[in-house]
Design an enzyme around this catalytic site. Structure first.
Site, PDB file in Angstrom:
ATOM      1  N   TYR A  63       0.826  -1.202   0.000  1.00  0.00           N
ATOM      2  CA  TYR A  63       0.000   0.000   0.000  1.00  0.00           C
ATOM      3  C   TYR A  63       0.864   1.256   0.000  1.00  0.00           C
ATOM      4  O   TYR A  63       1.620   1.510   0.945  1.00  0.00           O
ATOM      5  CB  TYR A  63      -0.934   0.016   1.208  1.00  0.00           C
ATOM      6  CG  TYR A  63      -1.851  -1.174   1.327  1.00  0.00           C
ATOM      7  CD1 TYR A  63      -2.166  -1.958   0.205  1.00  0.00           C
ATOM      8  CD2 TYR A  63      -2.406  -1.536   2.540  1.00  0.00           C
ATOM      9  CE1 TYR A  63      -3.009  -3.060   0.313  1.00  0.00           C
ATOM     10  CE2 TYR A  63      -3.259  -2.625   2.654  1.00  0.00           C
ATOM     11  CZ  TYR A  63      -3.547  -3.387   1.544  1.00  0.00           C
ATOM     12  OH  TYR A  63      -4.372  -4.465   1.659  1.00  0.00           O
ATOM     13  N   HIS A 129       0.508 -11.758   1.245  1.00  0.00           N
ATOM     14  CA  HIS A 129      -0.488 -10.983   0.501  1.00  0.00           C
ATOM     15  C   HIS A 129      -1.007 -11.744  -0.723  1.00  0.00           C
ATOM     16  O   HIS A 129      -2.201 -11.694  -1.036  1.00  0.00           O
ATOM     17  CB  HIS A 129       0.146  -9.654   0.077  1.00  0.00           C
ATOM     18  CG  HIS A 129      -0.827  -8.555  -0.119  1.00  0.00           C
ATOM     19  ND1 HIS A 129      -0.466  -7.224  -0.040  1.00  0.00           N
ATOM     20  CD2 HIS A 129      -2.151  -8.540  -0.398  1.00  0.00           C
ATOM     21  CE1 HIS A 129      -1.526  -6.454  -0.264  1.00  0.00           C
ATOM     22  NE2 HIS A 129      -2.553  -7.230  -0.488  1.00  0.00           N
ATOM     23  N   SER A 208     -12.886  -5.454   1.730  1.00  0.00           N
ATOM     24  CA  SER A 208     -13.929  -4.911   0.842  1.00  0.00           C
ATOM     25  C   SER A 208     -15.318  -5.402   1.253  1.00  0.00           C
ATOM     26  O   SER A 208     -16.094  -5.881   0.421  1.00  0.00           O
ATOM     27  CB  SER A 208     -13.638  -5.259  -0.622  1.00  0.00           C
ATOM     28  OG  SER A 208     -12.437  -4.675  -1.056  1.00  0.00           O
ATOM     29  N   GLY A 211     -18.185  -3.985  -0.701  1.00  0.00           N
ATOM     30  CA  GLY A 211     -18.074  -4.076  -2.152  1.00  0.00           C
ATOM     31  C   GLY A 211     -17.346  -2.926  -2.809  1.00  0.00           C
ATOM     32  O   GLY A 211     -17.773  -2.439  -3.860  1.00  0.00           O
ATOM     33  N   ARG A 212     -16.241  -2.493  -2.210  1.00  0.00           N
ATOM     34  CA  ARG A 212     -15.455  -1.360  -2.736  1.00  0.00           C
ATOM     35  C   ARG A 212     -16.341  -0.130  -2.956  1.00  0.00           C
ATOM     36  O   ARG A 212     -16.182   0.616  -3.920  1.00  0.00           O
ATOM     37  CB  ARG A 212     -14.733  -1.756  -4.033  1.00  0.00           C
ATOM     38  CG  ARG A 212     -13.813  -2.962  -3.859  1.00  0.00           C
ATOM     39  CD  ARG A 212     -13.035  -3.276  -5.116  1.00  0.00           C
ATOM     40  NE  ARG A 212     -12.284  -4.519  -4.986  1.00  0.00           N
ATOM     41  CZ  ARG A 212     -11.079  -4.640  -4.452  1.00  0.00           C
ATOM     42  NH1 ARG A 212     -10.479  -3.572  -3.978  1.00  0.00           N
ATOM     43  NH2 ARG A 212     -10.469  -5.811  -4.396  1.00  0.00           N
ATOM     44  N   GLY A 213     -17.284   0.042  -2.027  1.00  0.00           N
ATOM     45  CA  GLY A 213     -18.192   1.179  -2.070  1.00  0.00           C
ATOM     46  C   GLY A 213     -19.489   0.907  -2.794  1.00  0.00           C
ATOM     47  O   GLY A 213     -20.478   1.636  -2.606  1.00  0.00           O
ATOM     48  N   PHE A 214     -19.536  -0.128  -3.622  1.00  0.00           N
ATOM     49  CA  PHE A 214     -20.739  -0.396  -4.410  1.00  0.00           C
ATOM     50  C   PHE A 214     -21.956  -0.609  -3.521  1.00  0.00           C
ATOM     51  O   PHE A 214     -23.047  -0.096  -3.805  1.00  0.00           O
ATOM     52  CB  PHE A 214     -20.527  -1.619  -5.300  1.00  0.00           C
ATOM     53  CG  PHE A 214     -21.783  -2.049  -6.013  1.00  0.00           C
ATOM     54  CD1 PHE A 214     -22.195  -1.406  -7.160  1.00  0.00           C
ATOM     55  CD2 PHE A 214     -22.569  -3.074  -5.507  1.00  0.00           C
ATOM     56  CE1 PHE A 214     -23.365  -1.782  -7.806  1.00  0.00           C
ATOM     57  CE2 PHE A 214     -23.740  -3.454  -6.129  1.00  0.00           C
ATOM     58  CZ  PHE A 214     -24.144  -2.802  -7.292  1.00  0.00           C
TER      59      PHE A 214
END
Length: 336
Positions: A63, A129, A208, A211-214
């Protein structure tokens, strides 16, 4: 809408640690979704998370190509005893390029770099990772086991692996956690790895989880994504698939309304209900969203509401893969 911040958070177990049942994914503060927040904003968010009782912070060498670890080390100096620190190796930036490298010597060198950046002498949970498929998983986990014996890390985790790979790794050294994407719109952990984690006593850390913001229904115009936003390359966020997937959200809104919660809280409460070894780690750059996420711990969904979510978001209902072809080939997860 439930917006009451949690003040005393329930806990779940990761290896030898009791951690808040919802942790904080720190990637957003440095990486992946466009321009990161200012240092002052990141500091305020991290300190608010600790004040709310969040005790699991998750970062990685990848990151910000080390920048996220450095940020945590700087902003949380002197507060190391307030949280369980999780980081990752095996995928990092090399000369500005993302590289997967699970060779034992690389894992050990990356750990030394991470310890320096994080300003600590030990990482509580150190996760592979990605499994470098050119290196036997036994060799990579063997290097992590060496780091445990050396006192550099306290427990071992894996990310985006199958149940079969998990069991191979666990035969070398106990695995404390598996971290993979899991939410109502990504159900593939239910194929096998969730049960495998339960069987060996490992936690499942869900990244997530909205949903990655969805799943917040705030991703309305894909054209607003920053040029560096990783969602631009994800098939689920193509214009055609995004439109089809948004139709699913119209069926979730009434469930959230009946439960007295937001859509983000609905997804987090759904995850927490699935099993006691699941720990979501939503990421955010907003204190308001952080507080909203933590308040999901106060949301109770009925059996009928949970079943309705399962029906709406059944495997196969979501259009598009979660990764591009290349990135999908880099993971080892079971897929519907």
């Amino acid at each position: 809408m439930n917006t009451k911040p949690a003040t005393s958070l329930p806990t779940r177990r990761v290896g030898p640690f009791e951690v808040s049942a919802i942790g904080l994914g720190c990637m957003n503060l440095s990486h992946a979704y466009g321009q990161p927040p200012a240092r002052e904003q990141a500091a305020a968010l991290l300190h608010r998370a600790l004040d709310l009782g969040v005790t699991l912070l998750d970062t990685a060498a990848l990151y910000g190509f080390g920048g996220n670890e450095s940020l945590l080390g700087e902003l949380l100096a002197g507060q190391r005893d307030r949280y369980v620190l999780a980081s990752k190796c095996g995928m990092q930036g090399v000369d500005g390029v993302r590289v997967i490298d699970g060779r034992p010597e690389t894992i050990k060198a990356t750990c030394e770099d991470s310890l320096r950046r994080l300003r600590t002498d030990v990482i509580d949970l150190y996760q592979l990772h990605r499994w470098d498929k050119s290196v036997p998983i036994e060799d990579s986990v063997g290097a992590l086991a060496d780091l445990v014996r050396a006192g550099k890390i306290r427990s071992i985790g894996l990310s985006e692996v199958s149940a079969t790979t998990l069991r191979r790794a666990h035969a070398v050294h106990p695995i404390a956690a598996v971290q993979s994407e899991y939410s109502p719109w990504t159900r593939n952990p239910e194929i096998a790895v969730l049960d495998a984690c339960r069987d060996i006593g490992a936690a499942f850390i869900a990244f997530s989880p909205v949903g990655r913001g969805f799943l917040t229904d705030t991703v309305l115009d894909l054209a607003t994504f920053d040029a560096r936003d990783i969602r631009r390359a994800m098939p689920r966020f193509s214009a055609e698939n995004h439109a089809a997937n948004r139709a699913l959200l119209t069926q979730l809104h009434p469930i959230a309304t009946a439960a007295g919660c937001t859509l983000a809280q609905l997804s987090l409460a759904w995850l927490l209900s699935r099993a006691n070894h699941i720990i979501p780690i939503p990421g955010t750059t907003s204190i308001a969203h952080l507080e909203e996420n933590m308040a999901a711990l106060d949301v109770t969904l009925s059996a009928a509401q949970l079943a309705h979510i399962d029906q709406v978001m059944a495997p196969g209902a979501v259009k598009g893969g979660r990764y591009s072809g290349q990135n999908q080939g880099e993971v080892d997860t079971e897929e519907f």
